[in-house]
Design a protein around this motif. Structure first.
Motif, PDB file in Angstrom:
ATOM      1  N   GLY A  21      50.372  24.135  -6.353  1.00 52.78           N
ATOM      2  CA  GLY A  21      49.000  23.818  -5.990  1.00 52.78           C
ATOM      3  C   GLY A  21      48.349  24.909  -5.167  1.00 52.78           C
ATOM      4  O   GLY A  21      49.012  25.815  -4.659  1.00 52.78           O
ATOM      5  N   PRO A  22      47.030  24.824  -5.008  1.00 52.93           N
ATOM      6  CA  PRO A  22      46.285  25.859  -4.294  1.00 52.93           C
ATOM      7  C   PRO A  22      46.731  26.041  -2.842  1.00 52.93           C
ATOM      8  O   PRO A  22      46.714  27.154  -2.335  1.00 52.93           O
ATOM      9  CB  PRO A  22      44.833  25.403  -4.349  1.00 52.93           C
ATOM     10  CG  PRO A  22      44.779  24.224  -5.220  1.00 52.93           C
ATOM     11  CD  PRO A  22      46.169  23.794  -5.544  1.00 52.93           C
ATOM     12  N   TRP A  23      47.161  25.001  -2.181  1.00 47.65           N
ATOM     13  CA  TRP A  23      47.554  25.125  -0.782  1.00 47.65           C
ATOM     14  C   TRP A  23      48.945  25.722  -0.640  1.00 47.65           C
ATOM     15  O   TRP A  23      49.358  26.115   0.449  1.00 47.65           O
ATOM     16  CB  TRP A  23      47.480  23.787  -0.064  1.00 47.65           C
ATOM     17  CG  TRP A  23      46.072  23.303   0.102  1.00 47.65           C
ATOM     18  CD1 TRP A  23      44.929  24.038  -0.024  1.00 47.65           C
ATOM     19  CD2 TRP A  23      45.652  21.987   0.407  1.00 47.65           C
ATOM     20  NE1 TRP A  23      43.831  23.264   0.192  1.00 47.65           N
ATOM     21  CE2 TRP A  23      44.238  21.989   0.459  1.00 47.65           C
ATOM     22  CE3 TRP A  23      46.306  20.795   0.640  1.00 47.65           C
ATOM     23  CZ2 TRP A  23      43.488  20.859   0.739  1.00 47.65           C
ATOM     24  CZ3 TRP A  23      45.556  19.672   0.920  1.00 47.65           C
ATOM     25  CH2 TRP A  23      44.164  19.711   0.975  1.00 47.65           C
ATOM     26  N   ASP A  24      49.703  25.769  -1.735  1.00 48.81           N
ATOM     27  CA  ASP A  24      51.061  26.317  -1.704  1.00 48.81           C
ATOM     28  C   ASP A  24      51.090  27.803  -2.034  1.00 48.81           C
ATOM     29  O   ASP A  24      52.136  28.434  -1.974  1.00 48.81           O
ATOM     30  CB  ASP A  24      51.949  25.583  -2.714  1.00 48.81           C
ATOM     31  CG  ASP A  24      52.046  24.100  -2.430  1.00 48.81           C
ATOM     32  OD1 ASP A  24      52.332  23.754  -1.272  1.00 48.81           O
ATOM     33  OD2 ASP A  24      51.830  23.301  -3.355  1.00 48.81           O
ATOM     34  N   SER A  25      49.976  28.347  -2.417  1.00 46.31           N
ATOM     35  CA  SER A  25      49.894  29.716  -2.910  1.00 46.31           C
ATOM     36  C   SER A  25      50.383  30.731  -1.877  1.00 46.31           C
ATOM     37  O   SER A  25      49.966  30.721  -0.724  1.00 46.31           O
ATOM     38  CB  SER A  25      48.444  30.031  -3.291  1.00 46.31           C
ATOM     39  OG  SER A  25      48.329  31.356  -3.728  1.00 46.31           O
ATOM     40  N   SER A  70      48.764  29.747  -7.110  1.00 45.06           N
ATOM     41  CA  SER A  70      47.969  28.540  -7.308  1.00 45.06           C
ATOM     42  C   SER A  70      47.734  28.383  -8.794  1.00 45.06           C
ATOM     43  O   SER A  70      47.408  29.356  -9.482  1.00 45.06           O
ATOM     44  CB  SER A  70      46.623  28.669  -6.596  1.00 45.06           C
ATOM     45  OG  SER A  70      45.716  27.698  -7.092  1.00 45.06           O
ATOM     46  N   HIS A  71      47.896  27.174  -9.302  1.00 38.85           N
ATOM     47  CA  HIS A  71      47.647  26.941 -10.723  1.00 38.85           C
ATOM     48  C   HIS A  71      46.200  27.229 -11.095  1.00 38.85           C
ATOM     49  O   HIS A  71      45.871  27.357 -12.269  1.00 38.85           O
ATOM     50  CB  HIS A  71      48.037  25.513 -11.125  1.00 38.85           C
ATOM     51  CG  HIS A  71      47.197  24.452 -10.490  1.00 38.85           C
ATOM     52  ND1 HIS A  71      46.010  24.028 -11.029  1.00 38.85           N
ATOM     53  CD2 HIS A  71      47.368  23.752  -9.349  1.00 38.85           C
ATOM     54  CE1 HIS A  71      45.492  23.084 -10.257  1.00 38.85           C
ATOM     55  NE2 HIS A  71      46.310  22.906  -9.227  1.00 38.85           N
ATOM     56  N   GLU A  72      45.333  27.370 -10.093  1.00 40.16           N
ATOM     57  CA  GLU A  72      43.922  27.664 -10.344  1.00 40.16           C
ATOM     58  C   GLU A  72      43.640  29.168 -10.426  1.00 40.16           C
ATOM     59  O   GLU A  72      42.545  29.566 -10.795  1.00 40.16           O
ATOM     60  CB  GLU A  72      43.061  27.050  -9.242  1.00 40.16           C
ATOM     61  CG  GLU A  72      43.139  25.533  -9.195  1.00 40.16           C
ATOM     62  CD  GLU A  72      42.395  24.938  -8.019  1.00 40.16           C
ATOM     63  OE1 GLU A  72      42.101  25.663  -7.043  1.00 40.16           O
ATOM     64  OE2 GLU A  72      42.110  23.732  -8.068  1.00 40.16           O
ATOM     65  N   SER A  73      44.622  30.004 -10.090  1.00 39.34           N
ATOM     66  CA  SER A  73      44.397  31.445 -10.105  1.00 39.34           C
ATOM     67  C   SER A  73      44.262  31.953 -11.536  1.00 39.34           C
ATOM     68  O   SER A  73      44.732  31.324 -12.492  1.00 39.34           O
ATOM     69  CB  SER A  73      45.543  32.176  -9.400  1.00 39.34           C
ATOM     70  OG  SER A  73      46.723  32.122 -10.195  1.00 39.34           O
ATOM     71  N   THR A 108      46.400  30.527 -14.731  1.00 37.19           N
ATOM     72  CA  THR A 108      45.737  29.843 -15.845  1.00 37.19           C
ATOM     73  C   THR A 108      46.023  30.537 -17.166  1.00 37.19           C
ATOM     74  O   THR A 108      46.099  29.883 -18.207  1.00 37.19           O
ATOM     75  CB  THR A 108      44.209  29.714 -15.636  1.00 37.19           C
ATOM     76  OG1 THR A 108      43.644  31.004 -15.434  1.00 37.19           O
ATOM     77  CG2 THR A 108      43.887  28.814 -14.467  1.00 37.19           C
ATOM     78  N   ASP A 118      39.888  16.565  -1.491  1.00 38.87           N
ATOM     79  CA  ASP A 118      41.033  17.336  -1.969  1.00 38.87           C
ATOM     80  C   ASP A 118      42.342  16.600  -1.697  1.00 38.87           C
ATOM     81  O   ASP A 118      43.232  16.564  -2.550  1.00 38.87           O
ATOM     82  CB  ASP A 118      41.076  18.710  -1.318  1.00 38.87           C
ATOM     83  CG  ASP A 118      39.974  19.636  -1.812  1.00 38.87           C
ATOM     84  OD1 ASP A 118      39.331  19.317  -2.840  1.00 38.87           O
ATOM     85  OD2 ASP A 118      39.758  20.681  -1.164  1.00 38.87           O
TER      86      ASP A 118
END
Length: 106
Positions: free
Chosen positions: A60-64, A72-75, A79, A21
């Motif tokens: 990023g995910p760690w900044d969420s 997180s851009h992955e949420s 998305t 990661d």
């Protein structure tokens, strides 16, 4: 019957995952963020049907920090926002919002 792994046995796999990661992580330079559409590194303001506003920053995910509007851009929410432009409609919590503004995060 197989015994469950001991905590110390899973540490190398966890360390390898974290290393992978970190190798993919890239800092976001706000001065270089293209804010013509919702992307990682942008803050988007949504205007609701009754004049209410919602704002989200995609990082990023760690900044969420969802409670502070940092996603997180992955949420799932992020998305579904990615690629939207000013004026586009967006459904959120049963209401239709319009993308009112997009800007680089600060």
């Amino acid at each position: 019957n197989k015994t469950p792994p001991q905590p110390h046995e899973s540490l190398p796999a966890r360390a390898a995952g974290l290393h992978r990661d970190l190798g993919r992580a890239r800092p976001i330079d706000a001065a270089k963020v293209d804010a013509t559409a919702v992307r990682v590194g942008t803050r988007v303001r949504l205007a609701g049907p009754s004049g209410e506003e919602r704002a989200f920053t995609l990082l990023g995910p760690w900044d969420s920090q969802p409670e502070q509007g940092i996603l997180s851009h992955e949420s799932e929410l992020a998305t579904s926002l990615l690629g939207k432009e000013v004026g586009d409609s967006f459904g959120l919590e049963g209401k239709t919002y319009r993308v009112a503004a997009i800007e680089p995060f600060r």
